[in-house]
Motif scaffolding. Structure first.
Motif, PDB file in Angstrom:
ATOM      1  N   GLY A  73       1.005  -0.983  -0.008  1.00  0.00           N
ATOM      2  CA  GLY A  73      -0.091  -0.081  -0.038  1.00  0.00           C
ATOM      3  C   GLY A  73       0.880   1.331  -0.001  1.00  0.00           C
ATOM      4  N   GLY A  74       2.115   1.155  -0.573  1.00  0.00           N
ATOM      5  CA  GLY A  74       3.038   2.246  -0.593  1.00  0.00           C
ATOM      6  C   GLY A  74       3.761   2.653   0.643  1.00  0.00           C
ATOM      7  N   GLU A 147      -4.005   3.347   4.535  1.00  0.00           N
ATOM      8  CA  GLU A 147      -5.027   4.029   3.733  1.00  0.00           C
ATOM      9  C   GLU A 147      -4.428   5.099   2.923  1.00  0.00           C
ATOM     10  OE1 GLU A 147      -7.978   5.496   6.322  1.00  0.00           O
ATOM     11  OE2 GLU A 147      -8.685   3.421   7.048  1.00  0.00           O
ATOM     12  N   ASN A 148      -4.599   5.150   1.668  1.00  0.00           N
ATOM     13  CA  ASN A 148      -4.049   6.256   0.991  1.00  0.00           C
ATOM     14  C   ASN A 148      -2.604   6.211   1.082  1.00  0.00           C
ATOM     15  OD1 ASN A 148      -6.512   6.901   0.171  1.00  0.00           O
ATOM     16  ND2 ASN A 148      -6.811   8.065   2.033  1.00  0.00           N
ATOM     17  N   GLY A 149      -1.767   5.119   1.231  1.00  0.00           N
ATOM     18  CA  GLY A 149      -0.415   5.044   1.099  1.00  0.00           C
ATOM     19  C   GLY A 149       0.422   5.689   2.576  1.00  0.00           C
ATOM     20  N   GLN A 150      -0.544   5.631   3.446  1.00  0.00           N
ATOM     21  CA  GLN A 150       0.032   6.032   5.077  1.00  0.00           C
ATOM     22  C   GLN A 150      -0.503   4.860   5.722  1.00  0.00           C
ATOM     23  OE1 GLN A 150       1.962   8.499   5.659  1.00  0.00           O
ATOM     24  NE2 GLN A 150       2.226   8.855   3.196  1.00  0.00           N
ATOM     25  N   GLN A 152      -2.060   3.691   9.236  1.00  0.00           N
ATOM     26  CA  GLN A 152      -3.087   4.434   9.986  1.00  0.00           C
ATOM     27  C   GLN A 152      -2.926   4.214  11.434  1.00  0.00           C
ATOM     28  OE1 GLN A 152      -4.754   7.278   8.894  1.00  0.00           O
ATOM     29  NE2 GLN A 152      -3.471   6.882   7.195  1.00  0.00           N
ATOM     30  N   GLY A 170      -1.166   7.419  11.770  1.00  0.00           N
ATOM     31  CA  GLY A 170      -1.611   8.691  10.791  1.00  0.00           C
ATOM     32  C   GLY A 170      -1.595   9.744  11.505  1.00  0.00           C
TER      33      GLY A 170
END
Length: 171
Positions: A73-74, A147-150, A152, A170
């Protein structure tokens, strides 16, 4: 993205399989001491991505690395069993150092069979405990949410999925 983290299963993989079935993760990380359990999970759940490292009881398994960097997920994640990083004497200090050298903000290790979750030199270092042979607490595993490459949050859960500890990562 949901990632489950297991360590020190030592041939007792029923709890891991139950957790995978209950949680339907996107990925599983296995931190050693019975790499065959990680392979068995991959066999039972062929759609699941399973990554692992070998532990001090896996010395004959040369197909599994001693350390690994996984990008999911990055997010770059450092994996080790921990026995070579002297986790009993220095907790997560050498694990964090190796994670920083690999440009990872998260690091997971096992070996002690005890839960551990601390920030060490800017790295969130976690031992999810042992899923089968815990010391000083319940059988446990970790759940990382990305989530979204970070990253959490990281949660430590007992073998039935009950929350033991949660750390928000996050911003």
């Amino acid at each position: 993205m949901k990632i489950l983290i297991f360590s020190d299963s030592h041939g007792y993989n029923v709890s891991m399989a139950c957790a995978v079935e209950r949680e339907a993760p996107d990925m599983v990380l296995h931190l050693g001491d019975h790499t065959d359990d990680a392979r068995e999970l991959q066999h039972v759940f062929p759609q699941l991505t399973v990554c692992g490292v070998r532990g001090n009881n896996d010395f004959f398994d040369r197909d599994m690395p001693e350390h690994a960097v996984v990008t999911s997920g990055g997010v770059r994640i450092f994996l080790t069993h921990g026995h070579r990083e002297q986790v009993y004497m220095r907790e997560g200090k050498l694990v964090a150092q190796h994670a920083r050298e690999e440009n990872c903000g998260l690091a997971f290790f096992g070996h002690t069979h005890r839960m551990y979750l601390e920030r060490v030199h800017g790295v969130l270092v976690c031992n999810p405990g042992s899923i089968s042979l815990p010391r000083g607490g319940p059988a446990s595993y970790g759940r990382l949410t990305v989530e979204n490459g970070q990253p959490q949050r990281i949660e430590l859960l007992d073998e039935d999925g009950a929350l033991l500890r949660c750390e928000r990562i996050g911003h």
